[in-house]
Structures are given as structure tokens and as C-alpha cells.
Design a protein around this motif. Structure first.
Motif, PDB file in Angstrom:
ATOM      1  N   VAL A 285       1.045  -1.094   0.128  1.00 11.77           N
ATOM      2  CA  VAL A 285      -0.184  -0.138  -0.310  1.00 11.77           C
ATOM      3  C   VAL A 285       0.533   1.197  -0.001  1.00 11.77           C
ATOM      4  O   VAL A 285       1.848   1.220   0.410  1.00 11.77           O
ATOM      5  CB  VAL A 285      -0.602   0.200   1.868  1.00 11.77           C
TER       6      VAL A 285
ATOM      7  N   MET B 263       1.894   4.563   1.059  1.00 11.37           N
ATOM      8  CA  MET B 263       2.062   5.307   2.614  1.00 11.37           C
ATOM      9  C   MET B 263       1.171   6.292   2.364  1.00 11.37           C
ATOM     10  O   MET B 263       0.480   6.516   3.044  1.00 11.37           O
ATOM     11  CB  MET B 263       3.943   5.713   2.763  1.00 11.37           C
TER      12      MET B 263
ATOM     13  N   LEU C  99      -2.317   4.965   3.118  1.00 13.18           N
ATOM     14  CA  LEU C  99      -2.572   4.953   4.315  1.00 13.18           C
ATOM     15  C   LEU C  99      -2.680   5.550   5.576  1.00 13.18           C
ATOM     16  O   LEU C  99      -3.129   5.509   6.340  1.00 13.18           O
ATOM     17  CB  LEU C  99      -0.776   3.835   4.886  1.00 13.18           C
ATOM     18  N   ARG C 100      -2.220   6.502   4.958  1.00 14.51           N
ATOM     19  CA  ARG C 100      -1.710   7.731   5.868  1.00 14.51           C
ATOM     20  C   ARG C 100      -3.774   8.851   5.824  1.00 14.51           C
ATOM     21  O   ARG C 100      -3.463   9.304   6.316  1.00 14.51           O
ATOM     22  CB  ARG C 100      -0.877   8.916   5.405  1.00 14.51           C
TER      23      ARG C 100
ATOM     24  N   TYR D 246      -4.018   9.020  14.269  1.00  9.62           N
ATOM     25  CA  TYR D 246      -4.301   9.040  13.477  1.00  9.62           C
ATOM     26  C   TYR D 246      -3.615   8.316  12.348  1.00  9.62           C
ATOM     27  O   TYR D 246      -3.051   6.876  12.346  1.00  9.62           O
ATOM     28  CB  TYR D 246      -5.557   8.903  13.546  1.00  9.62           C
ATOM     29  N   ALA D 247      -3.209   9.216  11.562  1.00  8.57           N
ATOM     30  CA  ALA D 247      -2.631   8.717  10.526  1.00  8.57           C
ATOM     31  C   ALA D 247      -1.504   7.984  10.776  1.00  8.57           C
ATOM     32  O   ALA D 247      -0.607   7.478  10.139  1.00  8.57           O
ATOM     33  CB  ALA D 247      -2.056  10.155   9.069  1.00  8.57           C
ATOM     34  N   ASP D 248      -0.642   8.603  11.843  1.00 11.77           N
ATOM     35  CA  ASP D 248       1.210   8.077  12.517  1.00 11.77           C
ATOM     36  C   ASP D 248       0.555   6.403  12.421  1.00 11.77           C
ATOM     37  O   ASP D 248       1.348   6.106  12.288  1.00 11.77           O
ATOM     38  CB  ASP D 248       1.287   9.004  12.894  1.00 11.77           C
TER      39      ASP D 248
ATOM     40  N   ALA E 267      -1.730   4.835  12.327  1.00 12.40           N
ATOM     41  CA  ALA E 267      -2.383   3.675  11.368  1.00 12.40           C
ATOM     42  C   ALA E 267      -0.555   2.618  10.660  1.00 12.40           C
ATOM     43  O   ALA E 267      -0.528   1.775  10.304  1.00 12.40           O
ATOM     44  CB  ALA E 267      -2.982   4.421   9.953  1.00 12.40           C
ATOM     45  N   VAL E 268       0.140   3.978  10.595  1.00 14.25           N
ATOM     46  CA  VAL E 268       1.521   3.878   9.567  1.00 14.25           C
ATOM     47  C   VAL E 268       2.408   3.028  10.904  1.00 14.25           C
ATOM     48  O   VAL E 268       2.577   1.411  10.219  1.00 14.25           O
ATOM     49  CB  VAL E 268       2.376   4.593  10.209  1.00 14.25           C
TER      50      VAL E 268
ATOM     51  N   HIS F  88       0.604  -0.872  10.675  1.00 18.55           N
ATOM     52  CA  HIS F  88       0.562  -0.514   9.723  1.00 18.55           C
ATOM     53  C   HIS F  88       2.430  -2.204   9.580  1.00 18.55           C
ATOM     54  O   HIS F  88       2.300  -3.225   8.901  1.00 18.55           O
ATOM     55  CB  HIS F  88       0.143  -0.349   8.764  1.00 18.55           C
TER      56      HIS F  88
END
Lengths: 217, 217
Positions: free
Chosen positions: A16, A18, A21-22, B205-207, B209-210, B213
Motif C-alpha cells: 500500500v 504510504m 495509508l495515512r 491517527y495517520a501516524d 495507522a502507519v 501497519h
DNA sequence: CAGTGTGAAGTTGTTCACAGCA
DNA sequence: TGCTGTGAACAACTTCACACTG
């Protein structure tokens, strides 16, 4: 760069991107608000409008999670939420230790939302006598020296560092020594860790720099 | 996309890549720590080592700010700091209003560092009777209804939103109506603003999620 | 038509290769 | 030799164009 091995969810093709993903957590938040308002289908162009981006990009982003839309109708909101949560591993709820119970640390512990986003803070650590042995939202705060013992009885794969930059490296070393596999670093300091440990840096200064630059140019 | 007009600093060629812009504050922090340790020159490969990245990329990043290195010696640390601070507009110190004095809002007000990074919070606003009229680090907290009057006597180009998502749009509308030119949105909600208003979203939340993952794949 | 889905083109960002310098 | 600096090659990401579907 760390291995971007193929995941075993619904997506088939390689890694995916990045940026995708973010963006996913933002979509998820929007989908939840749609559900609350009893909207059951949404199109990519509608999503694109909300986030001010290209509709095709939304389609591509969603396709990575394996969700399929219905022509003419759009995507089913319930399905989107379910797919998104599972794709982002927000359902497994990893345990984490938090180091540095200052304002930011306290904010993260208090964030009730964090549980919904796959992270459960199970203990806090600090050096300040005034917070040691206190409790925040049911999370007990311990002295740093207690970490050695506790990390044996309480398991966590993630360490959150919200200390000042000056102690970040020291805390990181400690956490790694005691078996943490990933570090979420909120301190402005860059930390050094062994190859196999994952580090994710969160810095508000990066965003601030972008904001000021756009404002002044 | 907003105009990326050429800036009037030292850089000559077109727009700065956004990834570069986001990396600069991290470099700056490192340079400051070097200065404290009386290191006066640093090479791009050394910087690259600290941040675990390619040395050429560091060189390219630095070149955008207009700073020049000396062959065989590297870059002068004092010069780097000065250039960086001025390039990122961290010296002009913009004023900002902060909305939502919860844990996160309080954390931002308390961040003494923020002044050094070009941002001065001059007033806080909330709906909670318990915090209204209190003071945090010399920053007075007002009721939201006071904003109309205060925005006339205290000028700020930036609004920081640290409220829950549910009130983010309402606050954004208010801030825009009263002349703010940029919004730093910490709420998970996407907000709609007129074309000419700059929005910078910061989402942990973006961070997260990374991080999750990478941990689960 | 109004939507998804996808390969191809275009754009942006990173790495490589090498010139120049002390 | 160890470093900066830069144009060219490469890789990643986004947008375009269009096929397809109910």
C-alpha cells in the motif's frame, strides 16, 4: 528501508502506498459520521469533495483495502467501516506503554478515541514524584525504575515516548532492552534503535512548518 | 492547489518540495543540539546517519534553503541554524488563537518550544466554565462568546482547533468570519473553508495507522 | 448517464553518477 | 580522499482517459 511485505488482508497487489495509508483513518472517521447520520451509501466523488481531493485517488485508495463499490450507487458505508477497521488493524487493539506523563502524554491517555484506533495504553511512566502512583482514566502511572519489573508481567509491543527530547534516547534504549517492538516517538529528537525495531516519529513542527510556509508565501 | 509562488529568501529555483519542508524542522532540532555540544561543522552524511536517510537527499534539502557547505569540511552549524530559522519563518512568530482547552490544547499552550518555532498563542477559548477566565502559562482563557470582541483588539492570523470533531466546523466558520487566514486543525474532522483560507490538518491517527501497519506486516 | 475500476500518462520526489574542490 | 553540488535516471504517487456496468 523496512520490508513492505505483502499483507494478508483482502488486498492482492503489492504494498500500500504510504500516502494512502495515512489518508485511510481520515476516511474512516468520515464514514463513521455518515453512519451516525444514517447514510448507507457514499460515492468516491462525494468523499473527494469532503477532503478536497481527486475522486480517482479516493477510488484507488479504497481499492487497496479490497472494498468494492457498486456502480451508480457507490460504496456501502457499513462495509467501508468494517473493511477499513480491519485493514488498519484497528480491531486488534495493541497494548502500549507511555513514557512521559506531561501534558501531551496525559492528552493521549485521555483520548478515549485511541482504543477505537487500535491502541490501548496499559501503563504510564514518569520521573515526577507528583504523578507517580496516580491514575489517569484507569491507567496507573509508575516510576521509570518500575518498568523493568512491570514489563515482565504486562506485555506491550509498543512504547510511546512523550518525554522531552533530552531523555528520548535513554527511554528508547530501555524500551528496546525490555522487548518493545515499535516506538511511537513524539519527542523532537531523532532516536537510534536496532534494525528490527520500528520507529514512527510524530512531530507537530513538521506540520507547523508547512502551515507557516504556505501563510508567508 | 494553492499557489506555491517563489519565496524571497535565499532559494532561487521554484517551489520547495513539501517532503523537504516537513524534514527541515527535524534538521533544525538536530543542529541546535550540535551547537549545544559545541560542534561547529557537520557533513550531510553525518546528518543522513542520524535520520537514517540518503546523504544526497540531505544535501538537496539543505540547498533549497540557500545554505552552502564547504567542501571537505561540511556545513557551518551556526549558519545552518540561522538559515533554517529564517527560511521556515520561525523568527517572525505569528500570533494564534487556540480553541478547545482540553488536554491537547493545554499541551500546546504549555509547549514552551512553540515560540521558538514561530508560533505564539495569545488567547485560548473554551465552553467549559471551569477553565474560562483561568490562565495557562500567561495565556488567558475566554468563553467562546468573547471571541467576537477580542478578535477586534487582539490580532491573529492563525486559529488552532483542538476541540472535539463535533464542534470543529462551527469553530472554523467563526474563526474565518473574524479574519483568521489559516487554520491548524487537530480534530479528526475534515473542515470546509473558503478557497483563500489555508488549512493544515494534524492527525495522530495517520501516524498510528502507519505504525500499526508496519508492525503487523 | 452516474457511478466504479484500471492501465497509461504525467508529475513529483529520491537516488545515482559524476564533476569539482581543498 | 572526503566532501559539496547537480543533472540524469529511476521510483513513487497522482491524474487522465476510457472501458464497463446497472
Amino acid at each position: 528501508m523496512a520490508n513492505q511485505g505483502n499483507n494478508n488482508h483482502t488486498a492482492r497487489h503489492g504494498a500500500v502506498p504510504m500516502p494512502t495509508l495515512r489518508r485511510l483513518p481520515g476516511y474512516l472517521n468520515y464514514f463513521k459520521s455518515l453512519k451516525i447520520n444514517n447514510v448507507s451509501y457514499v460515492s468516491s466523488s462525494r468523499i473527494a469533495g469532503v477532503f478536497m481531493m481527486d475522486a480517482t485517488l479516493v477510488t484507488k485508495d479504497l481499492s487497496y483495502t479490497g472494498v468494492r463499490g457498486k456502480t451508480k450507487i457507490g460504496y456501502n458505508v457499513d462495509e467501508l467501516i468494517e473493511t477499513m477497521v480491519s485493514f488498519l488493524d484497528f480491531d486488534s487493539c495493541d497494548s502500549a506503554f507511555l513514557f512521559g506523563v506531561g501534558n501531551l502524554g496525559r492528552a493521549l491517555i485521555n483520548y478515549q478515541g485511541l482504543n477505537q484506533y487500535g491502541l490501548k495504553i496499559i501503563a504510564g511512566f514518569d520521573v515526577d514524584k507528583n504523578v507517580i502512583n496516580s491514575s489517569i482514566k484507569g491507567v496507573k502511572i509508575y516510576g521509570i525504575d518500575m518498568f523493568r519489573d512491570l514489563s515482565q508481567t504486562m506485555a506491550a509491543r509498543i512504547a510511546i515516548i512523550t518525554t522531552p527530547g533530552s531523555s528520548a534516547q535513554e527511554i528508547a534504549d530501555l524500551a528496546v532492552a525490555w522487548g518493545v517492538r515499535a516506538i511511537w516517538n513524539f519527542s523532537p529528537q531523532s532516536i537510534k534503535v536496532p534494525e528490527h525495531i520500528i520507529v514512527e516519529n510524530t512531530s507537530v513542527y513538521a506540520d507547523l512548518a508547512v502551515l507557516l510556509h504556505r501563510l508567508n508565501n
